[in-house]
Design a protein around this motif. Structure first.
Motif, PDB file in Angstrom:
ATOM      1  N   ALA A  12       0.838  -1.202   0.000  1.00 15.76           N
ATOM      2  CA  ALA A  12       0.000   0.000   0.000  1.00 15.76           C
ATOM      3  C   ALA A  12       0.864   1.239   0.000  1.00 15.76           C
ATOM      4  O   ALA A  12       1.894   1.280   0.665  1.00 15.76           O
ATOM      5  N   PRO A  13       0.480   2.248  -0.789  1.00 11.34           N
ATOM      6  CA  PRO A  13       1.281   3.470  -0.811  1.00 11.34           C
ATOM      7  C   PRO A  13       1.261   4.158   0.539  1.00 11.34           C
ATOM      8  O   PRO A  13       0.258   4.140   1.245  1.00 11.34           O
ATOM      9  N   ASP A  14       2.394   4.727   0.837  1.00 10.45           N
ATOM     10  CA  ASP A  14       2.545   5.392   2.137  1.00 10.45           C
ATOM     11  C   ASP A  14       2.151   6.861   1.993  1.00 10.45           C
ATOM     12  O   ASP A  14       2.885   7.661   1.427  1.00 10.45           O
ATOM     13  N   HIS A  15       0.941   7.197   2.461  1.00 11.03           N
ATOM     14  CA  HIS A  15       0.460   8.578   2.406  1.00 11.03           C
ATOM     15  C   HIS A  15       0.641   9.290   3.743  1.00 11.03           C
ATOM     16  O   HIS A  15       0.150  10.389   3.935  1.00 11.03           O
ATOM     17  N   ASP A  16       1.373   8.639   4.629  1.00 11.65           N
ATOM     18  CA  ASP A  16       1.503   9.222   5.971  1.00 11.65           C
ATOM     19  C   ASP A  16       2.235  10.551   5.927  1.00 11.65           C
ATOM     20  O   ASP A  16       1.910  11.467   6.661  1.00 11.65           O
ATOM     21  N   ALA A  17       3.236  10.630   5.024  1.00 13.36           N
ATOM     22  CA  ALA A  17       4.037  11.847   4.991  1.00 13.36           C
ATOM     23  C   ALA A  17       3.287  13.015   4.370  1.00 13.36           C
ATOM     24  O   ALA A  17       3.752  14.141   4.425  1.00 13.36           O
ATOM     25  N   LEU A  18       2.109  12.746   3.741  1.00 13.36           N
ATOM     26  CA  LEU A  18       1.363  13.814   3.102  1.00 13.36           C
ATOM     27  C   LEU A  18       0.399  14.490   4.048  1.00 13.36           C
ATOM     28  O   LEU A  18      -0.254  15.463   3.666  1.00 13.36           O
ATOM     29  N   THR A  19       0.260  13.989   5.244  1.00 17.47           N
ATOM     30  CA  THR A  19      -0.645  14.577   6.227  1.00 17.47           C
ATOM     31  C   THR A  19       0.141  15.417   7.224  1.00 17.47           C
ATOM     32  O   THR A  19       1.343  15.200   7.421  1.00 17.47           O
ATOM     33  N   PRO A  20      -0.503  16.370   7.875  1.00 18.12           N
ATOM     34  CA  PRO A  20       0.205  17.150   8.900  1.00 18.12           C
ATOM     35  C   PRO A  20       0.776  16.283  10.009  1.00 18.12           C
ATOM     36  O   PRO A  20       1.876  16.535  10.505  1.00 18.12           O
ATOM     37  N   GLU A  21       0.011  15.227  10.391  1.00 19.48           N
ATOM     38  CA  GLU A  21       0.518  14.341  11.427  1.00 19.48           C
ATOM     39  C   GLU A  21       1.759  13.597  10.950  1.00 19.48           C
ATOM     40  O   GLU A  21       2.729  13.406  11.707  1.00 19.48           O
ATOM     41  N   GLY A  22       1.753  13.171   9.671  1.00 17.52           N
ATOM     42  CA  GLY A  22       2.914  12.471   9.142  1.00 17.52           C
ATOM     43  C   GLY A  22       4.137  13.369   9.066  1.00 17.52           C
ATOM     44  O   GLY A  22       5.264  12.943   9.374  1.00 17.52           O
ATOM     45  N   LEU A  23       3.927  14.624   8.656  1.00 18.23           N
ATOM     46  CA  LEU A  23       5.040  15.565   8.622  1.00 18.23           C
ATOM     47  C   LEU A  23       5.604  15.806  10.013  1.00 18.23           C
ATOM     48  O   LEU A  23       6.825  15.880  10.203  1.00 18.23           O
ATOM     49  N   ALA A  24       4.700  15.913  11.004  1.00 20.53           N
ATOM     50  CA  ALA A  24       5.166  16.130  12.373  1.00 20.53           C
ATOM     51  C   ALA A  24       5.971  14.935  12.881  1.00 20.53           C
ATOM     52  O   ALA A  24       7.018  15.098  13.524  1.00 20.53           O
ATOM     53  N   ARG A  25       5.501  13.712  12.575  1.00 22.75           N
ATOM     54  CA  ARG A  25       6.239  12.527  13.021  1.00 22.75           C
ATOM     55  C   ARG A  25       7.595  12.442  12.326  1.00 22.75           C
ATOM     56  O   ARG A  25       8.599  12.044  12.930  1.00 22.75           O
ATOM     57  N   ALA A  26       7.631  12.811  11.027  1.00 27.81           N
ATOM     58  CA  ALA A  26       8.909  12.776  10.312  1.00 27.81           C
ATOM     59  C   ALA A  26       9.895  13.772  10.914  1.00 27.81           C
ATOM     60  O   ALA A  26      11.089  13.477  11.065  1.00 27.81           O
TER      61      ALA A  26
END
Length: 230
Positions: free
Chosen positions: A7-21
């Motif tokens: 599955a494609p990783d869309h986590d980095a496209l969300t504000p939460e994903g950016l914060a975790r990164a």
């Protein structure tokens, strides 16, 4: 049964994903903050700057009816003065000024003797300003600009065949005077801080993306996928 696909990783496209990164790459942000703090030191101690300013006027020839040339300033003289300013502000004029030794920041501003209702330059005065690291250099640049301006005024009249007895001349209303410019530390700090923050965030996101790509290229790396029913 359909084959399992990653599955494609869309986590980095969300504000939460950016914060975790950014949290995972906190050390990049700390390094960027240290570099930014070091860069702020010269911003708090900027190099001194000096501004020299002079005001010149284009005068008509002296006559028996008008022995005082300053009492015979006409709007037509202002147009002649502005024509010379346009020459100096053209690419060829700027190249001529550079060849004469004019470098750095300088301004040629026709002075307005009117009001907001009559914004026309009716008096042929021109303010010449230059900024340099040393007072003597600022004065020299202003004097050089005035000399080049005088040569262009003379050349413009020679092109029109004006007789020598009726030539317009240049005189100084205010001779060059130099003042120290106060440093704008707040603007410098804001610029350095904004640039450092943006660079740190981009560096952290790039590091996270690079690490993720390397991890996916490792042999035997498996990406979990949701279970699909036949």
């Amino acid at each position: 049964m359909q084959p399992l696909t990653a599955a494609p990783d869309h986590d980095a496209l969300t504000p939460e994903g950016l914060a975790r990164a950014l949290l995972r790459r906190w050390y990049v942000l700390v390094l960027a903050a240290l570099v930014t703090a070091a860069a702020c030191y010269p911003a708090l101690r900027p190099a001194p700057r000096y501004q020299s300013s002079a005001v010149l006027v284009v005068k008509p020839p002296r006559t028996d009816n008008q022995p005082n040339q300053l009492t015979n300033l006409q709007p037509s003289l202002a147009m002649v003065s502005y024509a010379v300013v346009q020459r100096l502000q053209s690419p060829a004029g700027r190249a001529e000024l550079r060849a004469a030794g004019v470098h750095g920041t300088y301004r040629l501003t026709p002075r307005n003797s009117g009001t907001s209702a009559t914004p026309y330059y009716s008096i042929p005065t021109l303010q010449v300003e230059a900024e340099q690291p040393a007072p003597a250099d600022a004065d020299r640049v202003v004097q050089t600009i005035i000399a080049v301006y005088g040569r262009h005024l003379h050349a413009l009249q020679r092109e029109q065949g004006v007789p020598a007895a009726t030539l317009l001349t240049v005189d100084l209303v205010n001779r060059p005077g130099t003042v120290a410019l106060p440093p704008n530390r707040t603007r410098a700090l804001a610029g350095v801080g904004l640039l450092g923050t943006l660079t740190g965030v981009l560096a952290a996101l790039w590091t996270e993306r690079y690490a993720t790509a390397r991890r996916r290229r490792r042999p035997g790396h498996e990406v979990s996928a949701p279970h699909r029913t036949p």
